[in-house]
Design a protein around this motif. Structure first.
Motif, mmCIF file in Angstrom:
data_model
loop_
_atom_site.group_PDB
_atom_site.id
_atom_site.type_symbol
_atom_site.label_atom_id
_atom_site.label_comp_id
_atom_site.label_asym_id
_atom_site.label_seq_id
_atom_site.Cartn_x
_atom_site.Cartn_y
_atom_site.Cartn_z
ATOM 1 N N VAL A 205 0.814 -1.216 0.000
ATOM 2 C CA VAL A 205 0.000 0.000 0.000
ATOM 3 C C VAL A 205 0.850 1.269 0.000
ATOM 4 C CG1 VAL A 205 -1.919 -1.155 1.144
ATOM 5 C CG2 VAL A 205 -0.183 -0.023 2.529
ATOM 6 N N SER A 206 2.169 1.135 -0.068
ATOM 7 C CA SER A 206 3.054 2.301 -0.106
ATOM 8 C C SER A 206 4.319 1.933 -0.874
ATOM 9 C CB SER A 206 3.419 2.754 1.320
ATOM 10 O OG SER A 206 4.335 1.851 1.908
ATOM 11 N N ASP A 207 5.165 2.929 -1.113
ATOM 12 C CA ASP A 207 6.446 2.654 -1.775
ATOM 13 C C ASP A 207 7.592 2.659 -0.775
ATOM 14 O OD1 ASP A 207 6.638 5.337 -1.187
ATOM 15 O OD2 ASP A 207 7.508 5.906 -3.107
ATOM 16 N N ALA A 208 7.265 2.491 0.518
ATOM 17 C CA ALA A 208 8.290 2.502 1.560
ATOM 18 C C ALA A 208 9.246 1.321 1.409
ATOM 19 C CB ALA A 208 7.639 2.461 2.940
ATOM 20 N N VAL A 209 10.485 1.525 1.847
ATOM 21 C CA VAL A 209 11.484 0.453 1.918
ATOM 22 C C VAL A 209 11.422 -0.114 3.336
ATOM 23 C CG1 VAL A 209 13.927 -0.129 1.760
ATOM 24 C CG2 VAL A 209 12.945 1.579 0.209
ATOM 25 N N ILE A 210 11.033 -1.380 3.464
ATOM 26 C CA ILE A 210 10.839 -1.977 4.782
ATOM 27 C C ILE A 210 11.940 -2.989 5.063
ATOM 28 C CG2 ILE A 210 9.281 -3.282 6.275
ATOM 29 C CD1 ILE A 210 7.698 -1.670 3.354
ATOM 30 N N LEU A 211 12.596 -2.816 6.200
ATOM 31 C CA LEU A 211 13.665 -3.706 6.633
ATOM 32 C C LEU A 211 13.116 -4.682 7.668
ATOM 33 C CD1 LEU A 211 16.508 -1.072 7.183
ATOM 34 C CD2 LEU A 211 15.775 -2.137 5.056
ATOM 35 N N ILE A 212 13.494 -5.967 7.531
ATOM 36 C CA ILE A 212 13.049 -6.995 8.468
ATOM 37 C C ILE A 212 14.249 -7.787 8.949
ATOM 38 C CG2 ILE A 212 11.378 -8.832 8.920
ATOM 39 C CD1 ILE A 212 11.213 -7.324 5.526
ATOM 40 N N VAL A 213 14.319 -7.996 10.260
ATOM 41 C CA VAL A 213 15.298 -8.901 10.852
ATOM 42 C C VAL A 213 14.534 -10.065 11.458
ATOM 43 C CG1 VAL A 213 17.074 -9.216 12.606
ATOM 44 C CG2 VAL A 213 16.977 -7.089 11.303
ATOM 45 N N SER A 214 14.879 -11.274 11.047
ATOM 46 C CA SER A 214 14.201 -12.468 11.538
ATOM 47 C C SER A 214 14.659 -12.800 12.950
ATOM 48 C CB SER A 214 14.478 -13.650 10.608
ATOM 49 O OG SER A 214 14.046 -14.852 11.205
ATOM 50 N N GLU A 215 13.696 -13.044 13.803
ATOM 51 C CA GLU A 215 14.003 -13.390 15.190
ATOM 52 C C GLU A 215 14.521 -14.810 15.308
ATOM 53 O OE1 GLU A 215 10.816 -13.388 18.386
ATOM 54 O OE2 GLU A 215 11.625 -11.356 18.544
ATOM 55 N N GLU A 216 14.117 -15.690 14.396
ATOM 56 C CA GLU A 216 14.493 -17.101 14.476
ATOM 57 C C GLU A 216 15.808 -17.391 13.771
ATOM 58 O OE1 GLU A 216 12.593 -21.279 12.887
ATOM 59 O OE2 GLU A 216 11.314 -19.912 14.002
ATOM 60 N N ARG A 217 16.007 -16.784 12.573
ATOM 61 C CA ARG A 217 17.195 -17.104 11.789
ATOM 62 C C ARG A 217 18.263 -16.030 11.824
ATOM 63 N NH1 ARG A 217 16.822 -17.549 6.466
ATOM 64 N NH2 ARG A 217 14.944 -16.305 6.265
ATOM 65 N N GLY A 218 17.922 -14.842 12.329
ATOM 66 C CA GLY A 218 18.899 -13.766 12.345
ATOM 67 C C GLY A 218 19.249 -13.261 10.964
ATOM 68 N N SER A 219 18.301 -13.318 10.038
ATOM 69 C CA SER A 219 18.542 -12.867 8.666
ATOM 70 C C SER A 219 17.982 -11.463 8.464
ATOM 71 C CB SER A 219 17.894 -13.821 7.663
ATOM 72 O OG SER A 219 16.488 -13.877 7.866
ATOM 73 N N MET A 220 18.537 -10.748 7.483
ATOM 74 C CA MET A 220 18.082 -9.405 7.129
ATOM 75 C C MET A 220 17.504 -9.432 5.714
ATOM 76 S SD MET A 220 21.243 -7.053 8.547
ATOM 77 C CE MET A 220 22.417 -7.852 7.437
ATOM 78 N N ARG A 221 16.331 -8.823 5.551
ATOM 79 C CA ARG A 221 15.686 -8.800 4.237
ATOM 80 C C ARG A 221 15.006 -7.450 4.032
ATOM 81 N NH1 ARG A 221 12.952 -14.692 3.225
ATOM 82 N NH2 ARG A 221 13.442 -14.088 1.080
#
Length: 268
Positions: A205-221
């Protein structure tokens, strides 16, 4: 008559036309890529029907549309209050220097790396063209300079704002503990956890750049445009942030299909 009409157009008239054109172009840039662009199209259609009714002498229809337009203007001001506030804030402030914005992105990347190392979940949205005021209003309002320790503190385990999303505008953190719209459960990424689905939902619903850090795997996406990118290391994250935030680019095609993603954590 033609010569007389052309002679009546002087330098002041040309300047007036150029200024109005520039103003309309800037207004277009403010709404393009936001949900308001569809409303603008609807207003143009409404105005066209109103003008046609007046030209054809349809008194009743013209009067009805005129009254509805007056009420509609007030309704639009109430409906798009967050977007209007964000627009006036942008008009009233100076453009940030590239060096300051670059330092802020470096701090964000450093914070994401540290959170990933500790497997601490994080969800952070960087505003681009689409105002995120309505989502910032669901959390705790802030006005803080971006720094890695501050971002880490917001997402620390057992912290009050740990489970919500953080919203960044320019080089400032404007809100934390925000609620983002979830991606539909029947969508492509339905196997993902709540944090990833919230990132994808906001990116739809937007053009925002969203950063996610996984709590289980410690990955960044990164999520953008309804898509979820692959796992990133520190240098890849910095490079993508530079391109996505500075150049308003899209996620690269390679490695973004769900089939190429690794197994998803159920609760992240």
């Amino acid at each position: 008559m033609n010569a007389l009409s052309l002679g009546a157009v002087n330098l002041r008239d040309l300047l007036d036309i150029l200024l109005v054109t520039a103003l309309l172009y800037q207004a277009y840039k403010l709404v393009v890529g936001t949900r308001a662009v569809n409303v603008v199209r609807g207003i143009l259609v409404f105005a066209g029907v109103w003008v046609a009714a007046q030209m054809l002498g349809l008194v009743t229809l013209s009067d009805l549309l005129g009254r509805a337009g007056t009420v509609g203007l007030f309704a639009l001001v109430v409906l798009f209050q967050p977007e209007l506030r964000a627009v006036f804030e942008r008009v009233g402030r100076y453009r940030r220097r590239e060096e300051q914005a670059g330092a802020a992105l470096q701090e964000l990347a450093r914070a994401m790396e540290r959170l990933a190392e500790r497997k601490t979940g994080a969800l952070l949205a960087i505003e681009r063209r689409t105002p995120l005021g309505e989502y910032a209003g669901t959390g705790v309002g802030l006005d803080a300079r971006i720094s890695a320790p501050f971002i880490e503190a917001l997402f620390a385990r057992n912290a009050p704002l740990h489970d919500g999303g953080v919203i960044v505008q320019g080089s400032r953190v404007v809100a934390a503990g925000c609620l983002f719209p979830l991606q539909q459960s029947d969508g492509t990424y339905r196997r993902y956890g709540t944090r990833h689905r919230a990132a994808i939902g906001l990116s739809e619903v937007s053009d925002a750049v969203i950063l996610i850090v996984s709590e289980e795997r410690g990955s960044m996406r990164i999520a953008l445009g309804g898509r979820l990118g692959p796992d990133l290391n520190g240098s890849e994250l910095r490079e993508q942030l530079r391109v996505l935030v500075y150049d308003y680019a899209d996620l690269p095609e390679a490695g973004t299909e769900p089939s190429k993603a690794r197994a998803m954590e159920p609760q992240s």
